[in-house]
Design a protein around this motif. Structure first.
Motif, short mmCIF file in Angstrom:
data_model
loop_
_atom_site.label_atom_id
_atom_site.label_comp_id
_atom_site.label_asym_id
_atom_site.label_seq_id
_atom_site.Cartn_x
_atom_site.Cartn_y
_atom_site.Cartn_z
N LEU A 358 0.87 2.16 1.30
CA LEU A 358 0.07 1.58 0.23
C LEU A 358 -1.40 1.97 0.34
O LEU A 358 -1.94 2.09 1.44
N LYS A 424 1.05 -8.60 9.06
CA LYS A 424 0.89 -8.49 7.62
C LYS A 424 -0.56 -8.71 7.21
O LYS A 424 -1.25 -9.58 7.75
N ASN A 428 1.27 -7.64 2.98
CA ASN A 428 1.80 -6.28 3.16
C ASN A 428 1.93 -5.95 4.64
O ASN A 428 1.02 -6.23 5.42
#
Length: 611
Positions: A358, A424, A428
Motif C-alpha cells: 500500500l 498494524k 493495515n
C-alpha cells in the motif's frame, strides 16, 4: 628489516585473515567471472571501444612494419651502398612512425574516456547498492572497509582500464603478428627466438602464482586499515578521554605492519618479472646474433638486415610477454578489488515491497503490536510483544541494555521484518505498506545527532527538501534554534561539517528537532534526545520536543526515567518480553521492576547532587 620479515614470502599463507575477509573470499567470483562482469561495463562504450581496437590494430601493424623497413634499408642501401631510393624509404619510415605515434595517442585518449565512464558506472552502481542494503548489513561491518570498496578498490580497476586493457590487447596482436612475420622471413631464426619462451612461461607462472594471493591480501589489509582509521578518528574523543592513545597506536602499527608486509612482498615478487625478462631478452639477442652471423657468413639464407630485423622482432616478441606478465600482476590487483566491489553488489538487498503493498498518503499513527516475535541470526530477541499506541499518544520503552527497545523501533520503521504476530498501522498490516511510504510519515530524533556537511539551512531542509526559507526559519523558531543560529557569523548559511564543528551538542540536537518539525511527521521516534546536555539547553530541547510531539504518535526510548513521566504508556522490557505496562503513577504503585529502576535512578541523582 628483521629475519621474520625476510621469511615472509614463504609464510604469506599464514597471515591471519579476519572473519569478514574469509566471507568475502568465500563469496568472491573466479577470475574469469569477475573479468566478464567488468567487460559487461566496458561494452556499454561500443563505439569508443571499436575505435580503440582499430587504433591498437593499426599501431601493432605499424610496429611490425617499422623494423622490416629498417632491415630492408640495411640490405638494399647500406650494405650495397646504393643511394637511389634511399630518401623515399626514409620518408616512408618517418610516416610509419608518425602514424604509429598518432594511433598510440588516439587509443590512449579514447581508452581513458572508456575507463572513466566505466568506473563512474561502477561507483554509481555500488553507491546505489549501499542504499538498497538493509540496516543489518551496515551494523555488522566497518564503515571504513566499505568506503575502501568505493575508493581504493574501484581506483585499482580504473588504473588497469586506463593502461592494461590496451597493453594486453596490443601485446596479443603484436605477439601473433610478429610470430607470423618471423616465420615468413626465417623459420630457423624463429626457432632460435622461441627457445627462451618456455623459460619465460615457467618463470612468469611461478611468480604470478605467488603474487595473486598476496594482492588479494593487500586489498583486504588495506580495507582493514581504512576501517580502523575511520573508526578511531570518529571516536577520537573517546580514545583521548580514556587515555587509550598507546593502545590504538599499537593496534594501528600492527595493521600497518601487516599491510607493509603484504605490499612489500607482493611488489617485490612482482618486480622479479621484468628482471627475469630482461635477462632472457639479452640471452635471446645473443643467440640470434650468434646463429644469424654464422648463417650469414656460411649461407645465403640470412642477411645482415634480416639479423637486425630479427633482433628487433625478438625485442617486440619478448616485450609483449614482459608487458603481459606485468599487466597480469596489475590485473590480479584489479580483480581482487573488483571482487570486493562485486561482493557488495551481490549482497541481498533490502526486501522489495510486496506487489500489492500500500501507498499511504496519510496516517493517524494508530499502531497495534499483537504477539510480535523477532529473531536475529537464530537468536530470539522479542517474544510475544503486544501493545497499542493510539493516535497522538506517547509510548516510552524502558529496560536494561539488550532488552529489545531499539529492536521494536526498528520493526516499526521496517528496518527489520518481524517473524511472528502482527503489527498494524491504521488497520493495515505493516509489512503490506511500502517502506518509503511509511517512512515518509516518520521522523527520528536520536541520542547522537547527525548533521550533513553543508549549511544549517540545508541541514534543516533535509527533512522536507521542498521547504521554503520561511518554513525553514519557522521550524528553527519552533525548535528554539533560531536565536543561536542568528548569532553565528553567517546565520542560516553557516557551513557545518558532518560532525557539526563549531556548535555544541545541544545546538546540534535543536537542529535535528527542527529537521523533524519541518517534515511534519505523524509518527515520531526518540532515543533519549536530552542525554548529556546542559540544563539550560535541556529545557529548550524539552520545550521543542513537547511542541514537536503535540498531536503526534511518539515512541521514546528512555534512559532517564524523569523525562517520560508524562508518557501515556510506559512499557518495561526485560530479555525481549514485556514485564510491566502502564503510566508512571500506576507503575510506581505496583512497586515492581519499573519502581526499582526509578528508585535506583533517584538515589543515583541524589548522590551526584551531593558530590
Amino acid at each position: 628489516m628483521s629475519n621474520n620479515e625476510l621469511k615472509a614470502p614463504f609464510q604469506y599463507k599464514k597471515i591471519p585473515v579476519n572473519q569478514d575477509a574469509s566471507k568475502d573470499k568465500k563469496k568472491a567470483k573466479n577470475m574469469t567471472g569477475t573479468l566478464l562482469r567488468i567487460w559487461s561495463y566496458l561494452v556499454r562504450e561500443k563505439v569508443k571501444l571499436s575505435l580503440v581496437i582499430l587504433m591498437v590494430t593499426i599501431s601493432s601493424g605499424l610496429s611490425l612494419l617499422g623494423p622490416y623497413l629498417v632491415g630492408t634499408t640495411i640490405d638494399k642501401f647500406i650494405v650495397t651502398r646504393e643511394i637511389s631510393g634511399f630518401g623515399l624509404l626514409l620518408i616512408s619510415l618517418l610516416i610509419v612512425y608518425l602514424f604509429h605515434s598518432l594511433s598510440l595517442f588516439l587509443q590512449s585518449f579514447w581508452m581513458i574516456g572508456i575507463a572513466q565512464n566505466t568506473v563512474f558506472d561502477l561507483r554509481k552502481d555500488l553507491f546505489r547498492q549501499f542504499h538498497r542494503l538493509p540496516i543489518s548489513y551496515f551494523d555488522k561491518r566497518q564503515h571504513g572497509n566499505l568506503m575502501s570498496r568505493l575508493t581504493n578498490d574501484i581506483d585499482n580497476v580504473n588504473n588497469v582500464l586506463n593502461s592494461s586493457v590496451i597493453q594486453i590487447f596490443s601485446s596479443v596482436l603484436t605477439l601473433v603478428g610478429t610470430l607470423v612475420v618471423m616465420l615468413m622471413l626465417s623459420p630457423i631464426l624463429t626457432f632460435v627466438t622461441m627457445i627462451i619462451i618456455p623459460l619465460m612461461y615457467f618463470a612468469t607462472r611461478w611468480i604470478t602464482k605467488r603474487t595473486g594471493p598476496l594482492y588479494k591480501m593487500q586489498q583486504k589489509d588495506l580495507g582493514d586499515i581504512n576501517g580502523y582509521i575511520e573508526e578511531v578518528l570518529s571516536g577520537q574523543h573517546v580514545v583521548q578521554t580514556y587515555s587509550q592513545e598507546k593502545r590504538v597506536i599499537h593496534h594501528f602499527e600492527q595493521k600497518n605492519n601487516q599491510l607493509k608486509l603484504t605490499g612489500f612482498w607482493a611488489q617485490n615478487i612482482a618486480g622479479f618479472i621484468p628482471k627475469v625478462m630482461n635477462t632472457l631478452n639479452f640471452l635471446s639477442f645473443g643467440l640470434i646474433a650468434l646463429v644469424g652471423g654464422i648463417l650469414s657468413i656460411n649461407t645465403s639464407l640470412v642477411t645482415v638486415g634480416m639479423i637486425v630485423i630479427f633482433i628487433e622482432y625478438s625485442r617486440q616478441f619478448t616485450r609483449p610477454l614482459n608487458e603481459l606478465s606485468n599487466q597480469f600482476n596489475l590485473l590480479l590487483s584489479a580483480v581482487a578489488g573488483a571482487e570486493r566491489v562485486f561482493n557488495v553488489m551481490d549482497e541481498t538487498p533490502e526486501e522489495d515491497d510486496e506487489e500489492d503493498a500500500l501507498e499511504i498518503k496519510s496516517t493517524s499513527g494508530h499502531i497495534i503490536f499483537d504477539n510480535v516475535s523477532f529473531a536475529y541470526e537464530s537468536t530470539l530477541i522479542l517474544k510475544n510483544i503486544s501493545f497499542e499506541a493510539k493516535p497522538g499518544e506517547t509510548i516510552a520503552f524502558v529496560g536494561h541494555t539488550g532488552a529489545g527497545k531499539t529492536t521494536i523501533i526498528n520493526l516499526i520503521s521496517r528496518f527489520y521484518n518481524y517473524d511472528g504476530g502482527s503489527i498494524k498501522v491504521d488497520g493495515n498490516e505493516l509489512n503490506k505498506i511500502k517502506r518509503s511510504s511509511l517512512r515518509k510519515h516518520m521522523a527520528f530524533v536520536l541520542q547522537e545527532p547527525f548533521l550533513f556537511q553543508g549549511t544549517i539551512r540545508d541541514n534543516i531542509r533535509y527533512g522536507q527538501l521542498e521547504a521554503t526559507d520561511f518554513e525553514v526559519e519557522k521550524a528553527a523558531k519552533d525548535a528554539n534554534a533560531h536565536e543561536f543560529i542568528n548569532q553565528l557569523p553567517n546565520g542560516y548559511d553557516t557551513i557545518l561539517d558532518h560532525e557539526g564543528s563549531g556548535i555544541s551538542q545541544g545546538q546540534k540536537q535543536l537542529l535535528t528537532i527542527a529537521r523533524a518539525l519541518i517534515a511534519e511527521p505523524s509518527i515520531l521516534i526518540f532515543d533519549e534526545a536530552t542525554s548529556n546536555i546542559d540544563t539550560i539547553t535541556e529545557i529548550k530541547i524539552q520545550d521543542a520536543l513537547h511542541r514537536l510531539m503535540s498531536g503526534r504518535t511518539s515512541f521514546v526510548i528512555a534512559h532517564r526515567l524523569n523525562t517520560i513521566q508524562d508518557a501515556d504508556q510506559i512499557i518495561m522490557l526485560e530479555h525481549g518480553e514485556i514485564v510491566e505496562k502502564g503510566n508512571h503513577e500506576a507503575l510506581i504503585k505496583q512497586e515492581g521492576h519499573y519502581y526499582q529502576l526509578y528508585k535506583g535512578q533517584l538515589v543515583e541523582e541524589a548522590n551526584k547532587s551531593l558530590e
